[in-house]
Scaffold this active site. Structure first.
Site, PDB file in Angstrom:
ATOM      1  N   HIS A 248      47.002  38.344  56.613  1.00 46.79           N
ATOM      2  CA  HIS A 248      46.941  37.588  57.860  1.00 46.79           C
ATOM      3  C   HIS A 248      47.911  38.170  58.870  1.00 46.79           C
ATOM      4  O   HIS A 248      49.082  38.389  58.557  1.00 46.79           O
ATOM      5  CB  HIS A 248      47.303  36.124  57.581  1.00 46.79           C
ATOM      6  CG  HIS A 248      47.074  35.207  58.739  1.00 46.79           C
ATOM      7  ND1 HIS A 248      45.880  34.540  58.936  1.00 46.79           N
ATOM      8  CD2 HIS A 248      47.873  34.837  59.769  1.00 46.79           C
ATOM      9  CE1 HIS A 248      45.957  33.790  60.011  1.00 46.79           C
ATOM     10  NE2 HIS A 248      47.168  33.955  60.555  1.00 46.79           N
ATOM     11  N   CYS A 251      49.781  34.815  64.405  1.00 46.95           N
ATOM     12  CA  CYS A 251      49.266  34.212  65.633  1.00 46.95           C
ATOM     13  C   CYS A 251      50.026  32.906  65.821  1.00 46.95           C
ATOM     14  O   CYS A 251      49.579  31.844  65.379  1.00 46.95           O
ATOM     15  CB  CYS A 251      47.765  33.972  65.532  1.00 46.95           C
ATOM     16  SG  CYS A 251      47.071  33.163  67.010  1.00 46.95           S
ATOM     17  N   GLY A 294      49.430  38.799  68.569  1.00 49.11           N
ATOM     18  CA  GLY A 294      48.506  39.231  69.609  1.00 49.11           C
ATOM     19  C   GLY A 294      47.923  40.605  69.369  1.00 49.11           C
ATOM     20  O   GLY A 294      47.861  41.430  70.281  1.00 49.11           O
ATOM     21  N   ASP A 333      43.041  46.729  70.411  1.00 46.32           N
ATOM     22  CA  ASP A 333      43.782  46.265  69.234  1.00 46.32           C
ATOM     23  C   ASP A 333      44.794  47.328  68.856  1.00 46.32           C
ATOM     24  O   ASP A 333      44.443  48.510  68.760  1.00 46.32           O
ATOM     25  CB  ASP A 333      42.803  46.030  68.078  1.00 46.32           C
ATOM     26  CG  ASP A 333      43.371  45.196  66.951  1.00 46.32           C
ATOM     27  OD1 ASP A 333      44.553  45.387  66.624  1.00 46.32           O
ATOM     28  OD2 ASP A 333      42.642  44.361  66.400  1.00 46.32           O
ATOM     29  N   ARG A 335      46.895  46.889  66.067  1.00 48.93           N
ATOM     30  CA  ARG A 335      47.319  46.670  64.674  1.00 48.93           C
ATOM     31  C   ARG A 335      46.933  47.860  63.793  1.00 48.93           C
ATOM     32  O   ARG A 335      47.651  48.239  62.885  1.00 48.93           O
ATOM     33  CB  ARG A 335      46.670  45.397  64.122  1.00 48.93           C
ATOM     34  CG  ARG A 335      47.192  44.128  64.754  1.00 48.93           C
ATOM     35  CD  ARG A 335      46.379  42.929  64.302  1.00 48.93           C
ATOM     36  NE  ARG A 335      44.993  43.026  64.716  1.00 48.93           N
ATOM     37  CZ  ARG A 335      44.043  42.165  64.369  1.00 48.93           C
ATOM     38  NH1 ARG A 335      44.347  41.153  63.585  1.00 48.93           N
ATOM     39  NH2 ARG A 335      42.814  42.302  64.804  1.00 48.93           N
TER      40      ARG A 335
END
Length: 423
Positions: A248, A251, A294, A333, A335
């Site tokens: 996860h 957020c 984010g 993105d 990540r």
């Protein structure tokens, strides 16, 4: 001279005689002593063999504490009774080349593996801590009330006054420790180019990234990872026991405050429930919580994107969900997930039986890292907030896993409320 500091400022250092001091780091060595300790504090003197500072983003607060006089810069942590509350490793992956490049697998064993050096006064600090705790969540209480989970006295203990339940967990906190050649290889870039970009894009914060090519380890000023292990931690990497896992990405607005514009908290709590159920069935559960707020673009950027999505002509739309992020941040993105499998390898995991995620990026990164995945578990439709349906449909169209397949143009039009050809 002022306290323990002089008026002289050393802007950077350069290789001296081709040596990194008494403790050269051999990253993939089979033991902690063969690998060598990570020594990075400013008071380590010639023993320092890494770039950066302990504590990730919190290193700046340490600097403020020293600047204000609240903290003596020469103070060293007292590690008595701080040893891990559960044994993690060592696992074969710790010394398998390329498996772990973004954390120190031996980081929780400093007091054990380097007792002699600590007694000598070498400033070696843990980058991982392991403890025990209990979780109390309204969603778990609801699952108990509806009969989806039971109070068993071991995994789920009765709550205060016999109401609801508390979930027993083993928690681990991990600070990032990057082995720069390995990180560069993961991203398919030249190490020198990676070093220069890190130096330039942090405003020149760490000049040794470019002046000390002999120092291969960097502790970046970013957030780390928290692990929540359900059931016996010894079963996490043992293939005799089934493992349920959710990876996860942070957020805060949804995870903590329950914002209804995204699916993050529902997915997180659904993952926790699935992990608890697996542990109660004799297996183990794992939540890997990454500080990548984010999409690793930050909360300010995320809120700007929220505004742009809601105020565009026609309102929030699945068809332009990713486009609005790219317009504000320049990228959809940040990540990426290339480094994410490292913590899974740290736990000795080679197979995840039930992966509670619909993310194609996470799935691809894990499988590409050699992790076998059995079942992929999507979020139940009834847990998706109404305002988050746009996000979910956009993600499915972009590659998110869904048992029923990606939505068609007609499906997206139904969510958007307008013909997609208008966009």
């Amino acid at each position: 001279m002022s306290g323990n500091r002089t008026s002289h400022i050393r802007l950077t250092s350069h290789p001296g005689g081709g040596s990194t001091g008494r403790f050269p780091i051999h990253w993939d060595a089979p033991t902690a002593r063969q690998r060598g300790p990570v020594v990075v504090t400013s008071n380590a003197g010639p023993d320092r063999n890494a770039i950066g500072a302990h504590g990730g983003a919190y290193s700046i607060y340490r600097a403020l504490a020293i600047s204000s006089g609240a903290l003596d810069p020469m103070v060293r942590p007292e590690l008595v009774n701080t040893h891990p509350a559960a044994q993690i490793g060592p696992h074969p992956q710790w010394s398998e080349p390329g498996k772990i490049v973004s954390l120190d697998p031996w980081g929780h064993r400093v007091a054990e593996d380097f007792a002699a050096e600590l007694a000598e006064g070498v400033d070696i600090r843990p980058t991982i801590a392991v403890t025990k705790a209990r979780l109390t969540l309204p969603e778990i209480n609801e699952a108990i009330a509806k009969g989806r989970l039971a109070v068993d006295g071991e995994i789920v203990k009765a709550g205060a006054g016999g109401q609801g339940g508390e979930v027993a967990v083993t928690k681990a906190a991990l600070d990032p420790v990057w082995y720069l050649p390995g990180v560069a290889d993961r991203f398919g870039v030249d190490e020198q180019s990676l070093r220069r970009t890190l130096f330039e894009q942090t405003g020149g914060m760490y000049p040794e990234l470019v002046t000390r090519p002999d120092l291969k380890v960097f502790l970046p000023p970013i957030g780390g990872i928290t692990l929540y292990i359900f059931g016996d931690p010894a079963r996490i990497g043992d293939r005799k026991y089934s493992l349920t896992c959710r990876v996860h990405d942070e957020c805060n607005g949804s995870d903590v405050f329950g914002s209804d514009i995204c699916t993050c908290r529902p997915y997180l709590t659904h993952g926790i429930e699935e992990c608890v159920r697996q542990a109660q069935a004799g297996g183990a559960g794992l939540i890997a919580y990454n500080r990548k707020e984010g999409r690793a673009l930050g909360e300010v950027t995320k809120f700007l994107v929220y505004n742009a999505r809601k105020r565009q002509p026609g309102g929030d739309q699945a068809a332009t969900y990713f486009e609005r992020t790219e317009c504000v941040a320049g990228v959809q993105d940040a990540r990426f997930q290339q480094l994410m499998p490292d913590v899974i390898h740290w736990l000795g995991i080679r197979r995840i039986d039930r992966f509670v995620s619909m993310s194609n990026m996470k799935y691809d990164a894990l499988v590409g890292g050699g992790i076998e995945i059995g079942e992929r578990v999507p979020i139940p439709a009834e847990l998706i907030p109404d305002d988050a349906s746009v996000e979910m449909e956009a993600k499915k169209a972009a590659g998110y896993f869904a048992p029923e397949g990606a939505p068609s143009e007609e499906d997206l039009t139904r969510v958007v409320g307008r013909d997609l050809k208008e966009f």
